[in-house]
Design an enzyme around this catalytic site. Structure first.
Site, short mmCIF file in Angstrom:
data_model
loop_
_atom_site.label_atom_id
_atom_site.label_comp_id
_atom_site.label_asym_id
_atom_site.label_seq_id
_atom_site.Cartn_x
_atom_site.Cartn_y
_atom_site.Cartn_z
N LYS A 51 101.79 21.19 76.62
CA LYS A 51 100.44 20.63 76.80
C LYS A 51 99.40 21.56 76.18
O LYS A 51 98.46 21.12 75.52
CB LYS A 51 100.16 20.37 78.29
CG LYS A 51 100.96 19.17 78.81
CD LYS A 51 100.97 19.02 80.32
CE LYS A 51 101.90 17.85 80.69
NZ LYS A 51 102.08 17.67 82.14
N GLN A 95 100.15 20.47 87.36
CA GLN A 95 101.54 20.09 87.06
C GLN A 95 102.32 19.84 88.35
O GLN A 95 102.29 20.66 89.28
CB GLN A 95 102.19 21.21 86.23
CG GLN A 95 103.57 20.86 85.70
CD GLN A 95 103.57 19.72 84.69
OE1 GLN A 95 102.63 19.53 83.94
NE2 GLN A 95 104.62 18.95 84.67
N ASP A 118 95.43 12.74 84.43
CA ASP A 118 96.75 12.19 84.73
C ASP A 118 96.65 10.76 85.27
O ASP A 118 97.65 10.06 85.34
CB ASP A 118 97.44 13.03 85.82
CG ASP A 118 98.37 14.10 85.27
OD1 ASP A 118 99.04 13.82 84.26
OD2 ASP A 118 98.43 15.18 85.86
N1 GUN Z 1 105.32 16.23 86.31
C1 GUN Z 1 106.11 15.35 85.64
N2 GUN Z 1 105.36 14.52 84.90
C2 GUN Z 1 104.07 14.88 85.10
C3 GUN Z 1 102.84 14.40 84.60
O1 GUN Z 1 102.75 13.44 83.82
N3 GUN Z 1 101.73 15.05 85.04
C4 GUN Z 1 101.79 16.08 85.91
N4 GUN Z 1 100.64 16.64 86.30
N5 GUN Z 1 102.92 16.55 86.40
C5 GUN Z 1 104.05 15.95 85.99
#
Ligand code: GUN
Length: 284
Positions: A51, A95, A118
């Site tokens: 990211k 996350q 998200d």
């Molecule tokens: N953990 C697995 N997929 C995601 C996601 O799309 N966003 C976040 N914040 N955590 C995750």
């Protein structure tokens, strides 16, 4: 068999985002994403690094907050509150999963909905349900881009989603429904799953089990989208779909890696751009 190239589609999305970010920068508007990781889950570490790398590619600033697994819920909520008020932060990503002693919903609820890139906050989930939304749930939105890439119309098609998580399964079903698919959501309690998946013109798989979907479970010519990120018996990265077994029977299929994964990150970049535009009052 046609392989849908997630790297190619994600590069296109990121290139569009980058062009818009540059135009905003020329007007004095910078874009920043805060990425919060708690603990040292190796998979989460890889996702967070990817990211941050994507932010650099599209010209965003990224602010990483790597907190120890011993972080208390109160400390994490304090950080979120600080980021909510920080003008340099347009998007906040915490996350998941979080350590067990932290209530994930409490943290998600604390993120300002206009920085919730998200789209996990209940307010944004509600907007998605209604079909009137600014932020797309990243992984399902990435899947929609990959389906669009095939040129196949969703309207009227039988769409089957395996998995009912808040992150993928549920919002995925909603986006397919918005495009007038006839949507079935299946899960671990579904009776005779193969009889359901064999009906699918479009099959989206998000179960988290390596090579779970085999050729006998798919309809000839189906679009098969694999959201999985698993390890096979040799520790090699693979998806929820047995790619080798299914690739000849499927009409279109995504690989792992190089399918949905890069798309999720590209859509996160798009959401962060959208957040910055809304916060600066320069939305299209
Ligand atoms: N953990 C697995 N997929 C995601 C996601 O799309 N966003 C976040 N914040 N955590 C995750």
């Amino acid at each position: 068999m046609n392989i849908i190239d997630g790297k190619k589609v994600s590069a296109r999305v990121k290139s569009d985002v980058r062009a818009e970010a540059e135009a905003l920068k020329a007007k004095g508007i910078g874009i920043g994403l805060a990425v919060v990781i708690v603990g040292d889950d190796p998979a989460s570490r890889v996702y967070v690094n990817n990211k941050k790398k994507a932010c650099a590619e599209v010209g965003f600033e990224s602010f990483e907050y790597a907190l120890p697994a011993s972080t208390t819920q109160e400390e994490l909520l304090d950080l979120v509150s600080k980021l909510n008020k920080d003008d340099k932060v347009n998007g906040i990503l915490v996350q998941l999963p979080l350590p067990k002693h932290i209530d994930e919903n409490a943290v998600i609820n604390a993120i300002s909905p206009d920085k919730d890139v998200d789209a996990f906050h209940p307010q944004n989930v509600g907007h998605i349900m209604i079909g009137d939304f600014s932020f797309l749930p990243c992984t399902p939105a990435g899947v929609m881009e990959l389906i669009a890439e095939t040129g196949i119309e969703i309207s009227g098609k039988k769409c089957v989603v395996i998995g009912r998580s808040n992150i993928v399964g549920k919002p995925m079903a909603m986006l397919l429904l918005h495009k007038s698919g006839t949507v079935t959501v299946t899960h671990s309690r579904t009776v005779d799953l193969p009889s359901v998946t064999r009906e699918a013109d479009i099959l989206v798989v998000a179960v988290g089990k390596a090579k779970f979907v085999t050729a006998d479970m798919i309809k000839p010519g189906a679009v098969v989208i694999d959201v999985g990120m698993d390890r096979d018996e040799n520790g090699k990265l693979c998806g929820d779909v047995d790619f080798e077994d299914c690739k000849e029977k499927a009409g279109y299929i995504t690989p792992v890696p190089g399918g949905v994964g890069p798309m999720t990150i590209a859509m996160l970049m798009r959401n962060t751009l959208t957040a910055a535009k809304i916060q600066n009052g320069c939305q299209d």
